[in-house]
Design an enzyme around this catalytic site. Structure first.
Site, PDB file in Angstrom:
ATOM      1  N   LYS A  11     -21.567  -2.552  51.563  1.00 27.94           N
ATOM      2  CA  LYS A  11     -22.280  -2.944  51.454  1.00 27.94           C
ATOM      3  C   LYS A  11     -22.935  -3.639  51.608  1.00 27.94           C
ATOM      4  CE  LYS A  11     -23.332  -5.281  46.942  1.00 27.94           C
ATOM      5  NZ  LYS A  11     -23.616  -6.468  47.117  1.00 27.94           N
ATOM      6  N   ASP A 145     -24.578  -1.183  41.421  1.00 29.57           N
ATOM      7  CA  ASP A 145     -23.820  -0.623  43.056  1.00 29.57           C
ATOM      8  C   ASP A 145     -24.058   0.368  43.702  1.00 29.57           C
ATOM      9  OD1 ASP A 145     -24.499  -3.492  43.436  1.00 29.57           O
ATOM     10  OD2 ASP A 145     -22.642  -3.818  43.665  1.00 29.57           O
TER      11      ASP A 145
END
Ligand code: C5P
Length: 305
Positions: A11, A145
């Protein structure tokens, strides 16, 4: 032996707004995540006993030294498998094999990605049939996350990053990741951020409208101008040499360049794949980074292959 294999993206944060430290030590975030096709793979294999074990292999060339990844119970993928097992009262074990391409401690959520992948791989191996909501709930206990790495694509992140919701994004974006020779601790970067705001706490974070407009239009040039990261100053303070990477990217007419998450990876936005190849070559030849890797996004989240 039955096995399941899951591919999971890295990410990046297209914007990362960070508010004042909360009482629990975390910071409120207003972020837009994007998943990119720099992927780890996690294979889960049936075992005879109830143990959950892990082995780690590094993909790609060895131009950069990799920080050690824990291979015991501290490995986040092992924690993920054990959390799923506990939640569903499973007694079986699993042998996890991680093939890592996401830089370790690079600000691209590599450990969180492996945790998300382990959840999906073990759910399939054990036949748990967890719902998406149940997996997301477990994911949030593993790291801020991890829910996004299940979700993938381009998404808004709120809370401490674990509250994920979709955002309208068109088109595909081409990135070069300038990878440093050693990782940076996320906790250390947040601690420096707090020190830098000791006198005046930061305001509540928000996602810039210009970024949302650029994404909705699929406009790479506008996206390049709208990239922002409240942690960048703290990362640069801990690693002043990263400024050189940002300079090289600017001189090379990149659409934008920004420290990725807590760093030290720098993400550089290109116009198209050939521009991205050109930028990767320039970054490598400049000697400002240890490696330069091309990738594009958005990519789907952790999925069985
Ligand atoms: O949630 P995760 O374990 O990935 O976070 C790693 C560290 O990053 C935390 O221990 C904390 O120091 C910092 N962090 C934070 N605020 C967030 C996310 C992470 O302070 N929203």
């Amino acid at each position: 032996m039955r096995t399941t294999t899951v591919r999971v993206p890295a990410k990046i944060n297209l914007c990362l707004g960070v508010g004042p430290r909360r009482d629990d030590g975390y910071h409120p975030l207003a972020t837009v995540y994007q998943a990119v096709d720099l992927c780890d793979e996690v294979r889960a294999t049936e075992v005879k006993d109830g143990a959950v074990t892990v082995s780690v292999q590094f993909a790609g060339d060895e131009r950069r030294e990799q920080a050690p990844v824990p291979t015991g119970p501290d490995n986040l993928a092992v924690k993920a498998a054990c959390a799923l097992r506990d939640a569903f009262g499973i007694e079986a074990g699993a042998g996890l094999a991680i093939r890592k391409a996401i830089p370790v401690m690079g600000g691209m959520a590599g450990g969180s990605a492996d945790a998300a992948a382990a959840l999906v791989a073990c759910d399939a191996l054990w036949g748990t049939k967890a719902t998406r909501g149940e997996l997301e709930e477990i994911a949030a206990t593993l790291g801020s996350d991890v829910p996004f790495l299940l979700h993938g694509g381009t998404a808004l992140g709120a809370g401490r990053g674990e509250e994920v919701s979709p955002v309208l994004a068109r088109g595909r974006f081409h990135w070069v990741f300038a990878i440093a020779d050693r990782g940076l601790s996320t906790a250390e970067v947040y601690a420096r951020y707090d020190e830098m705001h000791a006198e005046s706490p930061p305001p509540a974070p928000h996602v810039p409208q210009a970024l949302l407009t650029a994404l909705a239009a699929g406009d790479a040039a506008a996206l390049g101008n709208a990239l922002s990261n409240d942690l960048q100053k703290a990362s640069l303070d801990l690693r002043p040499e990263l400024s050189r990477v940002l300079e090289v990217a600017g001189e090379a007419d990149a659409l934008g360049a920004l420290v990725s998450g807590s760093g030290p990876t720098v993400m550089v936005l290109a116009e198209d794949p050939s521009h991205s190849e050109e930028l990767a070559g320039l970054l490598l030849r400049s000697g400002a980074c240890a490696d330069a890797v091309q990738a594009s996004g958005p990519e789907p989240g952790a999925h069985l292959i």
